[in-house]
Design an enzyme around this catalytic site. Structure first.
Site, PDB file in Angstrom:
ATOM      1  N   TRP A 155       0.797  -1.230   0.000  1.00 44.20           N
ATOM      2  CA  TRP A 155       0.000   0.000   0.000  1.00 44.20           C
ATOM      3  C   TRP A 155       0.824   1.272   0.000  1.00 44.20           C
ATOM      4  O   TRP A 155       0.311   2.340  -0.296  1.00 44.20           O
ATOM      5  CB  TRP A 155      -0.953   0.027   1.208  1.00 44.20           C
ATOM      6  CG  TRP A 155      -0.354  -0.215   2.549  1.00 44.20           C
ATOM      7  CD1 TRP A 155      -0.333  -1.392   3.243  1.00 44.20           C
ATOM      8  CD2 TRP A 155       0.309   0.734   3.404  1.00 44.20           C
ATOM      9  NE1 TRP A 155       0.299  -1.234   4.458  1.00 44.20           N
ATOM     10  CE2 TRP A 155       0.698   0.071   4.585  1.00 44.20           C
ATOM     11  CE3 TRP A 155       0.606   2.102   3.286  1.00 44.20           C
ATOM     12  CZ2 TRP A 155       1.368   0.694   5.632  1.00 44.20           C
ATOM     13  CZ3 TRP A 155       1.282   2.729   4.326  1.00 44.20           C
ATOM     14  CH2 TRP A 155       1.643   2.033   5.479  1.00 44.20           C
ATOM     15  N   PRO A 180      -3.559  -5.931  -5.732  1.00 40.25           N
ATOM     16  CA  PRO A 180      -3.157  -4.744  -4.967  1.00 40.25           C
ATOM     17  C   PRO A 180      -3.539  -4.885  -3.494  1.00 40.25           C
ATOM     18  O   PRO A 180      -4.390  -5.685  -3.128  1.00 40.25           O
ATOM     19  CB  PRO A 180      -3.959  -3.607  -5.627  1.00 40.25           C
ATOM     20  CG  PRO A 180      -4.507  -4.167  -6.903  1.00 40.25           C
ATOM     21  CD  PRO A 180      -4.651  -5.634  -6.666  1.00 40.25           C
ATOM     22  N   GLU A 252      10.641  -8.510  -2.055  1.00 38.78           N
ATOM     23  CA  GLU A 252      11.251  -7.274  -1.544  1.00 38.78           C
ATOM     24  C   GLU A 252      10.522  -6.926  -0.261  1.00 38.78           C
ATOM     25  O   GLU A 252       9.346  -6.581  -0.286  1.00 38.78           O
ATOM     26  CB  GLU A 252      11.135  -6.154  -2.583  1.00 38.78           C
ATOM     27  CG  GLU A 252      12.071  -4.980  -2.300  1.00 38.78           C
ATOM     28  CD  GLU A 252      11.395  -3.879  -1.499  1.00 38.78           C
ATOM     29  OE1 GLU A 252      11.559  -3.872  -0.258  1.00 38.78           O
ATOM     30  OE2 GLU A 252      10.706  -3.051  -2.104  1.00 38.78           O
ATOM     31  N   GLU A 390      11.150  -1.979  12.395  1.00 37.40           N
ATOM     32  CA  GLU A 390      10.873  -1.067  11.289  1.00 37.40           C
ATOM     33  C   GLU A 390       9.643  -0.238  11.643  1.00 37.40           C
ATOM     34  O   GLU A 390       8.530  -0.761  11.705  1.00 37.40           O
ATOM     35  CB  GLU A 390      10.638  -1.855   9.996  1.00 37.40           C
ATOM     36  CG  GLU A 390      10.361  -0.976   8.800  1.00 37.40           C
ATOM     37  CD  GLU A 390      10.071  -1.763   7.535  1.00 37.40           C
ATOM     38  OE1 GLU A 390      10.255  -1.204   6.439  1.00 37.40           O
ATOM     39  OE2 GLU A 390       9.645  -2.928   7.644  1.00 37.40           O
TER      40      GLU A 390
END
Length: 496
Positions: A155, A180, A252, A390
């Site tokens: 997103w 998506p 990724e 993160e």
């Protein structure tokens, strides 16, 4: 909370075999700036529809893989021009569904088009069959398309991280099923439809939906490659799901990217200070390759923090994404906002100092949206959550270090290794960079400011598998196929 559809609200459907396919139910995508406003609707694609999309792609592959590279490139270039013509409409939609300021949304489209154009210009050479004649005969090396690609995009950069998969996959002769993220499904679906309009039916298909659709994409035996950008925990499930059919994968994943400021860095360099601030807070800190932890040599630490706060307060203006004065918008979704808040609160409880940064342009808007004021965290420990996890949001810790060996160890002990940056004299910075475990290390810049699509991008360790961008990002959608034509049919060491 009562929600209401915007007058500009759109509806996207699944795209299967060149046709929009309705679903029995839909989900709403809210505007993170105005959470009571619905930007649009996207379908709850069923597992059966996902199966159909995969089967259609498998059939289309039989023909598409035989097309000439010139035809594939010509179709992609036409799609590029259509995207460029619709850029303002796409940017408007992206800003409303994601929360990106307009300049940032334009930047995402710019990166997407830059990559697509590079892929078009390099595809023929990257995929060129190589014929080598030698003493033992002749060897032919071709780069053959893999088959059906399941592409799952995130997103935070939904358009750029969809086209990073679509362009090379199709140019290499594959077909694709794109899913998506439900947190930003609209603009990515629209761009995929624009591209699909220039290709034969079934070459590009788009599905939405929940976990059952994701499981189908990662387990269906007709899917031969998975291209995923997203969180490391989700990737672990994908790897397990794909194991039964041993699928090719490009992953990724997360990054906890460090910025290292050496003693030779000039803290009075205002442009450099602006670059690090942007590297921390562009897209509200929601970029995989953004600088998420900052290490500064102790001899310049106090002056650095002072200059950093000054630079941040000049650049950061939190407001409506459609306000041209805004540089930082809301966080994309409530779940992410709450996670970032938990990290900041944990740091406070551990005795760290949290300094708010920037200016809130509209307090009422700030209070009603998924906004967070960017913060600087100092006085924390190198192993606090806000340093080792993160954050993916508008907060950054700055920590002192005493020597290069110490900071190199702090960098490399992370489970991640996506990108990093080293700031200071070029020779010294490069020397440190060579010792860092990261897929990309930038010198005196960081994040998107140092991105070059001509070179491979990916990470060490739990930041991913494989590479995107560059020639490698095209060939990763192929299987090298060696054809040997020997002229020595009998080997001398094998008896008659």
């Amino acid at each position: 909370m009562t929600t209401q559809a915007s007058p500009e609200a759109i509806t996207v459907e699944a795209l299967i075999n060149g046709q929009n396919v309705k679903s029995l139910s839909q989900s709403a995508k809210e505007n993170p700036t105005h959470p009571t406003e619905i930007v649009g609707y996207f379908p709850d694609t069923t597992k059966e529809q996902a199966v159909e999309a995969i089967e259609v792609a498998a059939v289309a592959f039989k023909t598409w893989k035989k097309t000439d590279i010139e035809e594939r490139v010509a179709s992609m270039r036409k799609a590029i021009e259509k995207i460029r013509a619709a850029e303002n409409e796409i940017v408007n939609l992206l800003s409303r569904e994601h929360g990106k300021p307009l300049y940032d949304a334009h930047g995402e489209v710019y990166v997407a088009l830059m990559w697509m154009e590079f892929a078009c210009s390099e595809a023929a050479a990257a995929l060129q069959e190589q014929v080598t004649e030698h003493d033992h005969g002749k060897t032919i090396l071709s780069y053959d398309p893999i088959g059906v690609v399941a592409a799952i995009s995130p997103w935070n950069y939904p358009i750029a991280l969809s086209t990073i998969k679509i362009a090379p996959a199709l140019l290499a002769g594959n077909t694709i099923v794109l899913k998506p993220s439900p947190y930003a499904p609209l603009a990515a679906a629209k761009v995929a439809e624009i591209i699909a309009s220039e290709f034969p039916a079934g070459v590009i298909n788009v599905v939405h939906g929940g976990a059952d659709v994701g499981v189908e994409l990662t387990t269906n035996p007709k899917v031969t490659k998975i291209a995923f950008t997203g969180g490391t925990e989700t990737a672990k499930h994908i790897i397990k799901a794909a194991s039964d059919t041993i699928k090719d994968m490009t992953l990724e994943l997360g990054g906890n990217d460090a910025a290292i400021f050496l003693e030779s860095f000039d803290v009075n360099d205002e442009r450099a200070m602006r670059r690090i601030v942007v590297s921390n807070f562009l897209t509200t800190g929601q970029i995989c390759m953004i600088a998420k932890r900052v290490y500064v040599h102790r001899s310049i630490y106090d002056a650095f923090v002072e200059k950093y706060i000054e630079a941040a307060n000049r650049w950061i203006r939190i407001g409506d994404p459609f306000d041209p004065n805004t540089t930082v918008g809301p966080v994309n979704n409530l779940k992410q906002k709450e996670y970032v808040l938990s990290l900041v609160e944990d740091a406070k409880q551990r005795g760290a100092k949290v300094t708010p940064l920037g200016t809130i342009l509209d307090q009422k808007l700030f209070d009603q949206g998924y906004y967070l004021q960017p913060t600087l965290v100092t006085g924390c420990d190198a192993h606090d959550r806000i340093v080792v996890e993160e954050q993916f949001g508008p907060t950054v810790p700055i920590l002192p270090f005493d020597d290069e060996d110490q900071v190199i160890n702090l960098h490399n002990e992370s489970i991640y290794g996506l990108t990093s940056s080293v700031w200071g004299s070029e020779a010294e910075a490069i020397s440190v960079a060579r010792q860092l475990e990261a897929g990309t290390t930038m010198i005196n810049t960081a994040a998107v400011q140092g991105l070059d699509v001509r070179f491979p991008f990916g990470g060490f360790k739990q930041s991913g598998i494989g590479r995107e961008y560059g020639t490698e990002g095209i060939r990763t959608y192929t299987e090298p196929h060696v054809i040997n034509v020997p002229n020595m049919l009998d080997l001398p060491y094998i008896p008659e």
